[in-house]
Motif scaffolding. Structure first.
Motif, short mmCIF file in Angstrom:
data_model
loop_
_atom_site.label_atom_id
_atom_site.label_comp_id
_atom_site.label_asym_id
_atom_site.label_seq_id
_atom_site.Cartn_x
_atom_site.Cartn_y
_atom_site.Cartn_z
N LEU B 294 0.98 -1.34 0.01
CA LEU B 294 -0.08 -0.05 -0.01
C LEU B 294 0.87 1.22 0.08
CD1 LEU B 294 0.14 1.00 3.11
CD2 LEU B 294 -1.70 -0.76 3.40
N ASP B 295 0.47 2.33 -0.36
CA ASP B 295 0.80 3.73 -0.32
C ASP B 295 0.48 5.00 0.24
OD1 ASP B 295 -0.37 3.85 -2.38
OD2 ASP B 295 1.28 5.27 -3.68
N ILE B 296 0.83 5.69 0.91
CA ILE B 296 0.39 6.96 1.42
C ILE B 296 0.79 8.17 0.87
CG2 ILE B 296 -0.52 8.26 3.45
CD1 ILE B 296 -0.60 5.84 4.98
N ARG B 297 0.35 9.10 0.36
CA ARG B 297 1.09 10.36 -0.06
C ARG B 297 0.68 11.34 0.81
NH1 ARG B 297 0.13 9.40 -6.28
NH2 ARG B 297 0.69 7.19 -6.46
N ALA B 487 -7.77 -7.07 1.05
CA ALA B 487 -8.78 -7.59 0.19
C ALA B 487 -9.11 -6.63 -0.93
CB ALA B 487 -9.99 -8.11 1.08
N GLU B 488 -9.19 -5.48 -0.49
CA GLU B 488 -9.76 -4.41 -1.46
C GLU B 488 -9.11 -3.15 -0.95
OE1 GLU B 488 -13.90 -4.20 -2.39
OE2 GLU B 488 -13.53 -2.73 -3.76
N ILE B 489 -8.89 -2.11 -2.10
CA ILE B 489 -8.19 -0.97 -1.76
C ILE B 489 -8.46 -0.06 -2.84
CG2 ILE B 489 -6.14 -1.25 -2.99
CD1 ILE B 489 -4.54 0.18 -0.62
N GLY B 490 -8.58 1.28 -2.60
CA GLY B 490 -9.15 2.04 -3.47
C GLY B 490 -9.66 3.42 -3.04
N PRO B 491 -10.05 4.41 -3.72
CA PRO B 491 -10.48 5.67 -3.07
C PRO B 491 -11.64 5.32 -2.26
CG PRO B 491 -10.31 5.73 -5.58
CD PRO B 491 -10.14 4.39 -4.95
N ALA B 492 -11.72 6.11 -1.18
CA ALA B 492 -12.80 5.85 -0.15
C ALA B 492 -14.17 5.85 -0.92
CB ALA B 492 -12.84 6.75 1.15
N ARG B 494 -15.08 5.26 -3.96
CA ARG B 494 -15.55 3.98 -4.68
C ARG B 494 -15.62 2.84 -3.92
NH1 ARG B 494 -14.00 -0.65 -5.25
NH2 ARG B 494 -11.59 -0.53 -5.34
N VAL B 495 -14.72 2.63 -2.74
CA VAL B 495 -15.03 1.46 -2.15
C VAL B 495 -16.28 1.49 -1.53
CG1 VAL B 495 -13.95 0.35 -0.07
CG2 VAL B 495 -12.27 1.13 -1.79
N PHE B 496 -16.87 2.70 -1.13
CA PHE B 496 -17.90 2.57 0.07
C PHE B 496 -19.14 2.63 -0.82
CE2 PHE B 496 -15.12 3.95 3.44
CZ PHE B 496 -15.75 3.14 4.45
N SER B 497 -19.12 3.28 -2.39
CA SER B 497 -20.32 3.13 -3.15
C SER B 497 -20.30 1.95 -4.05
CB SER B 497 -20.24 4.30 -3.94
OG SER B 497 -19.23 4.70 -4.73
N GLN B 571 -3.43 -0.02 -7.17
CA GLN B 571 -3.79 0.61 -6.02
C GLN B 571 -5.17 1.17 -6.04
OE1 GLN B 571 -2.03 1.47 -3.07
NE2 GLN B 571 -0.77 -0.14 -4.04
N ASP B 572 -5.88 0.36 -6.98
CA ASP B 572 -7.48 0.33 -6.88
C ASP B 572 -8.30 -0.88 -7.50
OD1 ASP B 572 -10.16 1.14 -6.99
OD2 ASP B 572 -10.03 2.61 -8.40
N GLY B 573 -8.58 -1.76 -6.32
CA GLY B 573 -9.05 -2.83 -7.00
C GLY B 573 -9.34 -3.92 -5.83
N ALA B 574 -9.75 -5.20 -6.22
CA ALA B 574 -10.26 -6.22 -5.16
C ALA B 574 -9.27 -7.49 -5.64
CB ALA B 574 -11.61 -6.59 -4.92
#
Lengths: 299, 584
Positions: B294-297, B487-492, B494-497, B571-574
């Motif tokens: 994972l990465d954080i900017r 399991a899954e990572i992405g913009p909040a 997108r992940v929540f909706s 960095q955006d997917g499941a």
């Protein structure tokens, strides 16, 4: 961050309300602390300033008054050999106080450091320190001191302190290790580690202070234990050796004449009890002062 | 017909009143939710009903069970009622079960105290009850000891014991607070079943408005020992009359209403933390963290969510340890931790700080606030005159420096912990469940503070939480962890909706909404089981044992799940072979 924050009015740093000051304040706020400290101070003053104030010296023998009860000339009476009980007792108390306090402080400090290092670092540190602790535990302390004691020069009471302390710290250090193992996982220890505080500093700043109640209780118990052990040794002739005297030796000597000349025994015994009482009072107050959660007089 | 009637109940501890003039009534088969923050007197009130308060507590007023007065009744009479007519489920199921006796024996004992049954019959009843609360292989489970059970299973056992004697009133004191959302959903389901089976009146004490919305028929809001508002749950939630209730509702984050921050804004370019294929093994083969990337900017908030035991905390400790990992890489501010000297590591620590979950445990109780805040400054040889600044930065007064942590409330302590973390002006702050130990209104204040600090100081956050609604409020990006893997990572947003991984969907479905109408309208698909142990042999997709999609797949697709481990792409997917792009 600096730019943002420093725009606010700079404040002169207030007096750092540090732990030491707060603990001292709370220690003196409790009657136990004041009584214990006053009593200890009085005993020390008596032990060190008493003999010069008396008319007799340690070596003097009053051949006109053998086994005399307390009089104006001999405040605590005299012994069978004509020695002044007051002067002799003060001399003895001087040694006993020093031995008791020093042994307690040294043995508790060793226990705290060994236990905390073993428990904090674990691994090889723990194993090696564990072996040393176990080894000392299985050695018969009394016999070793008894065997070594004749080899010591006269007046080598500091060596005696070292020997007594060397055989008193092991059980406490095992308890301390157990506590340290649980403390090392505390979040404030982790937080300090993640700040970059090195291990030995964490041990002295977070681990050991957080078991100070245990350590202070242990040190208090050790004062009496050390004085009593020294008493036993002196009784068998292995402790502080004549012409040096300790309360233990005096009690042993006085016990023979206690029935018909109670002053030879009771002054030494009474002062021993007072000493231990004072240490316990001060110890209790100190424990409460260290422990912010232990109720009582706060702030 | 009201089974339990409480009128003008008062509880005093010495001079301090804990409950004042409280009144409520519950009918058979009805669920009364009692909501309040800590210190609102809700626990004291239910303990008074049960007659379980310590002797120094003074109880006044009236508690009637089937018209029989309980306040002032002799202890013998109460003992006969407790466990039979009046049953209780406590918050901490580990403390409520004796560790040295078998689970079945403890249930059987509860049965035999009030019913004249033989040992054998009581045991059979215990097995039956375990089956009722949904424990698999009840006959075998009855012979297990409490420590062999997970938290959720222990709470089921507590419910089994509570309903063992067919009680008229079931009192639950925060029964799901210590549990994960998915397990909470299961336990709430069991409680619903238990109420149906026994027809008992249920008093459900909780601080969680979402849980109340789902389970209660009527709700009673308490504050400072008094009832502030009460009424049917739909009415109170839809049209709260009292400002306090409104405040509580407003402070509760809602999964369905929270808008994720920074919609559509491109990610900032500067990475502050990059984790690549990080592995943490406890024993050989037991991977608690397995190939996590994972990465954080800079200035970004990554929310890390997952059930307890998924490896979140281990991952954090690996990152914060700044040591060379066995496998994989951790790059902090462009520096690989495998190539750090002592000095570099110390310097890096200034930029990377942590705030822990429990502010009581993370502040040394033996140090004054001044010493606590001065520690990082001393370590890095910075001037100590920043202490008052730091206190003001988190909304405390500089005069507070002389006090000890225990003189502060939970929220204030957490502010002190945040101030300590900020002392070194870090660029990345790791927040390990920073508000889950706090009350909902206090929580809102701390979250606001964090958002404000982020905006003011340009901080990046790695925000670990199990409260998904809260993550939605604060995070820019979200990573969902399951059993050591992402399991899954992405913009909040997108992940929540549009969650793609079935596990994410299940997690989101398990979060109770603080809205009785919406909550009851949602289809309930509780995720079965609990997080398995990472010690077991793991082949293929590790989620498939609990996966709601897996059983419905065709044979060929299933064999792929069983044989081939799905990998996370980018960095955006499941990490799912059958990840859906569709909406929930």
């Amino acid at each position: 961050m600096t730019t943002d924050v420093t725009t606010e009015a700079p404040v002169a740093a207030p007096a750092a309300p540090s732990r030491r000051r707060v603990v001292a304040g709370r220690f003196l706020a409790s009657w136990r602390g004041r009584a214990g400290l006053a009593l200890l101070a009085a005993l020390f003053l008596l032990a060190f300033a008493g003999p010069p104030a008396a008319a007799w010296s340690f070596e003097d023998r009053d051949f006109l008054a053998f086994l005399s009860p307390p009089t104006a000339a001999h405040w605590f009476g005299t012994t069978q050999s004509g020695a002044d009980v007051f002067v002799v007792t003060m001399h003895g108390m001087r040694r006993s106080l020093l031995i008791g306090l020093l042994v307690a402080v040294v043995s508790t400090a060793v226990a705290a450091v060994v236990g905390a290092f073993a428990g904090y670092y674990l691994g090889w540190t723990d194993r090696v320190l564990g072996w040393v602790t176990d080894l000392l535990l299985v050695l018969p302390a009394f016999l070793i001191i008894a065997v070594l004691s004749p080899a010591l020069g006269q007046g080598a009471w500091l060596v005696m302190v070292g020997l007594l302390a060397a055989f008193m710290w092991m059980v406490t250090s095992k308890m301390v290790r157990g506590l340290a193992v649980s403390l090392r996982k505390r979040e404030y220890v982790l937080a300090a580690r993640f700040m970059g505080v090195p291990g030995y500093k964490i041990i002295f700043r977070h681990v050991i202070p957080n078991m100070s109640s245990l350590l202070i209780v242990d040190a208090t118990l050790n004062v009496s234990a050390a004085i009593l052990t020294e008493t036993t040794l002196s009784y068998f002739g292995f402790g502080v050796r004549p012409p040096e005297v300790s309360l233990g030796g005096l009690i042993a000597d006085g016990a023979a004449t206690a029935l018909y000349a109670p002053w030879t025994f009771w002054f030494a015994a009474g002062l021993l009890i007072l000493t231990i009482l004072a240490v316990n009072l001060a110890g209790d107050a100190l424990r409460d002062a260290f422990d912010p959660a232990s109720g009582g007089a706060r702030r | 017909m009201n089974v339990l009637e409480v009128r003008d109940l008062g509880v005093r501890f010495g001079e301090v009143p804990a409950v004042r003039g409280l009144g409520f009534a519950v009918a058979g088969g009805e669920v009364l939710g009692v909501v309040g923050e800590s210190g609102s007197g809700k626990s004291a009130a239910v303990l008074a009903v049960l007659g379980l308060l310590p002797p120094k507590a003074v109880v006044t007023g009236s508690v009637r069970l089937h018209g029989r007065e309980l306040v002032g009744a002799p202890d013998k009479e109460l003992t006969a009622l407790r466990g039979k007519a009046l049953a209780m489920v406590f918050q901490d199921p580990l403390a409520a079960l004796t560790p040295v006796h078998r689970v079945g024996a403890q249930i059987a004992e509860a049965v035999r105290v009030h019913q004249d049954l033989s040992r054998r019959q009581a045991w059979a009843r215990a097995v039956e009850l375990l089956d009722l609360v949904g424990i698999a292989e009840p006959a075998r489970a009855a012979r297990a000891f409490p420590h062999e059970f997970s938290g959720g299973m222990r709470q089921r056992v507590m419910i089994a014991m509570a309903v063992a004697n067919d009680p008229d009133v079931l009192i639950c004191d925060e029964p799901t607070t210590a549990l994960d959302v998915t397990v909470q959903a299961q336990v709430l389901e069991v409680l619903r079943d238990a109420r149906r089976e026994t027809g008992a009146a249920v008093v459900f004490v909780t601080h969680d408005l979402g849980v109340v919305a789902g389970i209660a028929d009527r709700v009673l809001v308490m504050r400072e020992g008094r009832a502030v508002e009460s009424g049917p749950v739909e009415e109170v939630f839809a049209r709260p009359r009292m400002p306090y209730t409104r405040e509580l509702l407003a402070a509760t984050p809602r999964l369905d209403r929270e808008a994720a921050v920074l919609r559509g804004v491109p990610r900032p370019p500067v990475p502050v933390l990059r984790v690549e294929n990080l592995v943490k093994e406890y024993r050989r083969g037991v991977r608690v963290v397995d190939r996590v990337s994972l990465d954080i900017r800079a200035g970004e908030t990554l929310g890390l969510v997952g059930e307890s035991g998924c490896g979140k905390t281990t991952l954090l400790m690996e990152i914060l340890g700044l040591a060379a990992p066995r496998h994989g890489r951790v790059v902090v501010f462009g520096r690989d931790t495998a190539r750090l000297g002592r000095r570099d590591r110390l310097a890096l620590r200034r930029d990377l700080q942590i705030v822990f979950q429990d502010p009581m445990a993370s502040l040394d109780p033996r140090m004054t606030v001044h010493d606590i805040l001065a520690e990082p400054l001393r370590m890095h040889r910075l001037p100590l005159d920043r202490v008052p600044e730091l206190l003001r930065l988190v909304g405390l007064a500089p005069e507070h420096a002389a006090r000890y942590p225990q003189d502060f409330s939970g929220g204030q302590r957490q502010r002190i912990a945040i101030a300590r973390a900020l002392a070194l002006e870090p660029r990345l702050l790791v927040l390990d469940e920073p508000v889950s130990a706090l009350d909902v209104r206090i929580r809102a204040g701390v979250v606001e503070l964090l958002a404000e600090l982020k905006a003011r100081l340009g901080l990046a956050y790695l925000f670990v939480a199990h409260d998904l609604a809260l993550v939605r409020r604060i995070a820019d990006r979200v990573a969902v962890m399951y059993l050591g893997r992402i399991a899954e990572i992405g913009p909040a947003e997108r992940v929540f909706s549009a969650p793609r991984h079935p596990y994410t969907r299940a997690l989101l479905a398990a979060v109770p909404l603080p809205d009785p109408v919406a909550e009851r309208a949602r289809p309930r698909v509780p995720l079965a089981g609990e997080t398995p142990s990472p010690a077991g042999p793991l082949t293929g997709c590790r989620f498939r044992a609990r996966c709601p999609v897996y059983p419905g797949l065709p044979e060929t697709a299933r064999s792929r799940c069983a044989g081939e481990e799905p990998e996370l792409e980018g960095q955006d997917g499941a990490a799912c072979h059958h990840a859906s792009g569709g909406a929930r």
